[in-house]
Motif scaffolding. Structure first.
Motif, PDB file in Angstrom:
ATOM      1  N   ILE A   1       0.823  -1.182   0.082  1.00 41.44           N
ATOM      2  CA  ILE A   1      -0.029  -0.234  -0.083  1.00 41.44           C
ATOM      3  C   ILE A   1       1.053   1.352   0.026  1.00 41.44           C
ATOM      4  CG2 ILE A   1      -1.503   1.421   1.515  1.00 41.44           C
ATOM      5  CD1 ILE A   1      -3.028  -1.390   2.120  1.00 41.44           C
ATOM      6  N   PHE A   2       1.756   1.203   0.939  1.00 41.79           N
ATOM      7  CA  PHE A   2       2.842   2.414   0.753  1.00 41.79           C
ATOM      8  C   PHE A   2       3.620   2.548  -0.384  1.00 41.79           C
ATOM      9  CE2 PHE A   2       3.261   1.781   5.718  1.00 41.79           C
ATOM     10  CZ  PHE A   2       2.576   3.025   5.909  1.00 41.79           C
ATOM     11  N   TRP A   3       3.878   1.500  -0.998  1.00 36.02           N
ATOM     12  CA  TRP A   3       4.497   1.583  -2.428  1.00 36.02           C
ATOM     13  C   TRP A   3       3.575   1.888  -3.654  1.00 36.02           C
ATOM     14  CZ3 TRP A   3       4.231  -0.756  -7.244  1.00 36.02           C
ATOM     15  CH2 TRP A   3       5.688  -0.447  -7.913  1.00 36.02           C
ATOM     16  N   VAL A   4       2.434   1.667  -3.445  1.00 35.15           N
ATOM     17  CA  VAL A   4       1.524   2.075  -4.610  1.00 35.15           C
ATOM     18  C   VAL A   4       1.046   3.677  -4.457  1.00 35.15           C
ATOM     19  CG1 VAL A   4      -0.817   1.861  -5.198  1.00 35.15           C
ATOM     20  CG2 VAL A   4       0.341  -0.202  -5.057  1.00 35.15           C
ATOM     21  N   VAL A   5       0.891   3.899  -2.937  1.00 36.34           N
ATOM     22  CA  VAL A   5       0.826   5.550  -2.918  1.00 36.34           C
ATOM     23  C   VAL A   5       2.096   6.136  -3.636  1.00 36.34           C
ATOM     24  CG1 VAL A   5       0.487   7.209  -1.243  1.00 36.34           C
ATOM     25  CG2 VAL A   5      -1.111   5.026  -1.152  1.00 36.34           C
ATOM     26  N   MET A   6       3.170   5.640  -3.003  1.00 32.10           N
ATOM     27  CA  MET A   6       4.580   6.332  -3.483  1.00 32.10           C
ATOM     28  C   MET A   6       4.780   6.278  -4.956  1.00 32.10           C
ATOM     29  SD  MET A   6       8.380   4.788  -3.156  1.00 32.10           S
ATOM     30  CE  MET A   6       8.034   3.633  -4.529  1.00 32.10           C
ATOM     31  N   VAL A   7       4.061   5.165  -5.641  1.00 39.07           N
ATOM     32  CA  VAL A   7       4.543   5.737  -7.195  1.00 39.07           C
ATOM     33  C   VAL A   7       3.364   6.343  -7.699  1.00 39.07           C
ATOM     34  CG1 VAL A   7       3.886   4.122  -9.167  1.00 39.07           C
ATOM     35  CG2 VAL A   7       5.119   2.909  -7.524  1.00 39.07           C
ATOM     36  N   ALA A   8       2.129   6.547  -6.957  1.00 41.26           N
ATOM     37  CA  ALA A   8       1.354   7.544  -7.392  1.00 41.26           C
ATOM     38  C   ALA A   8       1.883   9.057  -7.234  1.00 41.26           C
ATOM     39  CB  ALA A   8      -0.114   7.403  -6.782  1.00 41.26           C
ATOM     40  N   THR A   9       2.641   9.232  -5.937  1.00 42.76           N
ATOM     41  CA  THR A   9       3.114  10.350  -5.573  1.00 42.76           C
ATOM     42  C   THR A   9       4.244  10.638  -6.669  1.00 42.76           C
ATOM     43  OG1 THR A   9       2.587  10.076  -3.272  1.00 42.76           O
ATOM     44  CG2 THR A   9       4.312  11.415  -3.876  1.00 42.76           C
ATOM     45  N   ALA A  10       4.951   9.546  -6.877  1.00 40.36           N
ATOM     46  CA  ALA A  10       6.303   9.932  -7.972  1.00 40.36           C
ATOM     47  C   ALA A  10       5.375  10.471  -9.472  1.00 40.36           C
ATOM     48  CB  ALA A  10       6.874   8.693  -8.187  1.00 40.36           C
ATOM     49  N   TYR A  11       4.399   9.969  -9.917  1.00 43.78           N
ATOM     50  CA  TYR A  11       3.743  10.405 -10.894  1.00 43.78           C
ATOM     51  C   TYR A  11       3.404  11.736 -10.876  1.00 43.78           C
ATOM     52  CZ  TYR A  11       0.140  11.057 -14.395  1.00 43.78           C
ATOM     53  OH  TYR A  11      -0.679  11.505 -15.539  1.00 43.78           O
ATOM     54  N   PHE A  12       2.990  12.304  -9.631  1.00 46.43           N
ATOM     55  CA  PHE A  12       2.584  13.824  -9.422  1.00 46.43           C
ATOM     56  C   PHE A  12       3.970  14.459  -9.458  1.00 46.43           C
ATOM     57  CE2 PHE A  12      -1.655  12.145  -8.082  1.00 46.43           C
ATOM     58  CZ  PHE A  12      -2.461  12.822  -9.168  1.00 46.43           C
ATOM     59  N   LYS A  13       4.980  13.813  -8.778  1.00 45.95           N
ATOM     60  CA  LYS A  13       6.250  14.559  -8.543  1.00 45.95           C
ATOM     61  C   LYS A  13       6.903  14.936  -9.992  1.00 45.95           C
ATOM     62  CE  LYS A  13       9.886  11.956  -7.697  1.00 45.95           C
ATOM     63  NZ  LYS A  13      10.855  12.185  -8.870  1.00 45.95           N
ATOM     64  N   GLU A  14       6.521  14.073 -11.178  1.00 43.80           N
ATOM     65  CA  GLU A  14       7.246  14.337 -12.168  1.00 43.80           C
ATOM     66  C   GLU A  14       6.292  15.816 -12.952  1.00 43.80           C
ATOM     67  OE1 GLU A  14       6.670  11.168 -14.844  1.00 43.80           O
ATOM     68  OE2 GLU A  14       8.179   9.932 -13.707  1.00 43.80           O
ATOM     69  N   ARG A  15       5.414  16.246 -12.510  1.00 43.96           N
ATOM     70  CA  ARG A  15       4.527  17.171 -13.036  1.00 43.96           C
ATOM     71  C   ARG A  15       4.628  18.434 -11.966  1.00 43.96           C
ATOM     72  NH1 ARG A  15       3.342  13.028 -15.354  1.00 43.96           N
ATOM     73  NH2 ARG A  15       1.951  12.819 -17.258  1.00 43.96           N
ATOM     74  N   PHE A  16       4.771  18.058 -10.670  1.00 42.28           N
ATOM     75  CA  PHE A  16       4.643  19.201  -9.784  1.00 42.28           C
ATOM     76  C   PHE A  16       5.919  19.283  -8.818  1.00 42.28           C
ATOM     77  CE2 PHE A  16       0.414  20.004 -11.281  1.00 42.28           C
ATOM     78  CZ  PHE A  16      -0.181  19.009 -11.328  1.00 42.28           C
ATOM     79  N   TYR A  17       7.189  19.051  -9.104  1.00 39.89           N
ATOM     80  CA  TYR A  17       8.254  18.808  -8.499  1.00 39.89           C
ATOM     81  C   TYR A  17       8.423  20.057  -7.151  1.00 39.89           C
ATOM     82  CZ  TYR A  17      12.953  18.278  -7.244  1.00 39.89           C
ATOM     83  OH  TYR A  17      13.906  17.963  -6.382  1.00 39.89           O
ATOM     84  N   SER A  18       8.467  19.479  -6.037  1.00 44.90           N
ATOM     85  CA  SER A  18       8.615  20.690  -4.997  1.00 44.90           C
ATOM     86  C   SER A  18       9.207  19.639  -4.041  1.00 44.90           C
ATOM     87  CB  SER A  18       7.191  20.938  -4.564  1.00 44.90           C
ATOM     88  OG  SER A  18       6.489  19.769  -3.992  1.00 44.90           O
ATOM     89  N   ALA A  19       9.761  20.337  -2.966  1.00 46.08           N
ATOM     90  CA  ALA A  19      10.452  19.692  -1.720  1.00 46.08           C
ATOM     91  C   ALA A  19       9.329  18.952  -0.897  1.00 46.08           C
ATOM     92  CB  ALA A  19      10.925  20.568  -0.847  1.00 46.08           C
ATOM     93  N   GLU A  20       8.169  19.142  -0.838  1.00 46.90           N
ATOM     94  CA  GLU A  20       7.037  18.544  -0.301  1.00 46.90           C
ATOM     95  C   GLU A  20       6.622  17.234  -0.930  1.00 46.90           C
ATOM     96  OE1 GLU A  20       6.505  21.793  -1.095  1.00 46.90           O
ATOM     97  OE2 GLU A  20       6.833  22.716   0.765  1.00 46.90           O
ATOM     98  N   PHE A  21       6.593  17.294  -2.174  1.00 43.59           N
ATOM     99  CA  PHE A  21       6.625  15.947  -2.929  1.00 43.59           C
ATOM    100  C   PHE A  21       7.745  14.888  -2.702  1.00 43.59           C
ATOM    101  CE2 PHE A  21       3.087  18.032  -5.545  1.00 43.59           C
ATOM    102  CZ  PHE A  21       2.188  16.806  -5.203  1.00 43.59           C
ATOM    103  N   MET A  22       8.868  15.546  -2.642  1.00 36.58           N
ATOM    104  CA  MET A  22      10.074  14.694  -2.442  1.00 36.58           C
ATOM    105  C   MET A  22       9.940  14.190  -0.979  1.00 36.58           C
ATOM    106  SD  MET A  22      11.801  14.363  -5.114  1.00 36.58           S
ATOM    107  CE  MET A  22      13.184  13.736  -4.690  1.00 36.58           C
ATOM    108  N   LEU A  23       9.693  14.843  -0.118  1.00 38.97           N
ATOM    109  CA  LEU A  23       9.495  14.482   1.178  1.00 38.97           C
ATOM    110  C   LEU A  23       8.488  13.300   1.390  1.00 38.97           C
ATOM    111  CD1 LEU A  23      10.302  14.807   4.141  1.00 38.97           C
ATOM    112  CD2 LEU A  23       8.590  16.424   4.474  1.00 38.97           C
TER     113      LEU A  23
END
Length: 195
Positions: free
Chosen positions: A87-109
């Motif tokens: 579950i953590f991994w799937v949410v992480m992958v979804a976060t990575a998807y958004f990170k590519e579009r909205f790169y920020s320190a919060e998303f990286m954290l």
């Protein structure tokens, strides 16, 4: 009475055999999926992510079936850390998807926090597998997995260049870790009822 005991023993042996086969297939699928991400770096023609998605789905399905079949044979809960890790991994992958579009320190954290939580759950699961199966390869895998996570973090934060010594060291450590996981599942031959 003796015939019933023999049938139970045969059923248990068949279940363990099925668990080993499913776990081995899942570990192999997971290893190929993880290592394919390194191939993509060197070979742009493999940029299509369909194989990665299919490999991940196959990995999750096979591991889920293996742990569901294994759980009745032991007292230690294996399904809970498995669910937490994925579950953590799937949410992480979804976060990575958004990170590519909205790169920020919060998303990286958020990304690295979820990755760390997934890795911790996965570590707990494999330590439990080492106890249940009495297979020390799972413990060795865990230590190598932790080393691969740390080397991955170092490579990311040091901004290691493709082809650099740090990049190759990370690939080698990750490949060794995944090889140990495949070997550990291949070596499962019994399950102890420990609590």
């Amino acid at each position: 009475m003796r015939e019933n005991e023999q049938n139970l023993t045969e059923d248990r042996a068949q279940t363990v055999n099925n668990v080993r086969n499913l776990g081995f297939l899942a570990a192999l699928c997971m290893s190929l999926t993880i290592l394919s991400s390194y191939i993509v770096v060197f070979s742009p023609q493999f940029q299509d992510r369909n194989h990665w998605v299919l490999g991940t789905i196959g990995t999750i399905a096979c591991f889920y079936a293996a742990f569901k079949a294994l759980q009745p044979l032991c007292e230690i809960n294996l399904v809970r850390p498995f669910h937490a890790s994925w579950i953590f991994w799937v949410v992480m992958v979804a976060t990575a998807y958004f990170k590519e579009r909205f790169y920020s320190a919060e998303f990286m954290l958020i990304f690295f926090t979820l990755f760390t939580l997934s890795a911790i759950s996965w570590t707990i699961l494999n330590f439990r597998l080492a106890r249940v199966t009495q297979n020390q390869l799972f413990k060795i895998y865990v230590y190598m997995f932790i080393l691969s996570v740390l080397s991955g973090y170092i490579a990311v934060f040091a901004k290691a260049q493709i082809g650099s010594a740090l990049h190759w060291a990370n690939i080698l450590i990750t490949a060794t870790s995944q090889g140990l996981l495949v070997g550990a599942w291949y070596d499962v031959d019994d399950v102890d009822d420990v609590d």
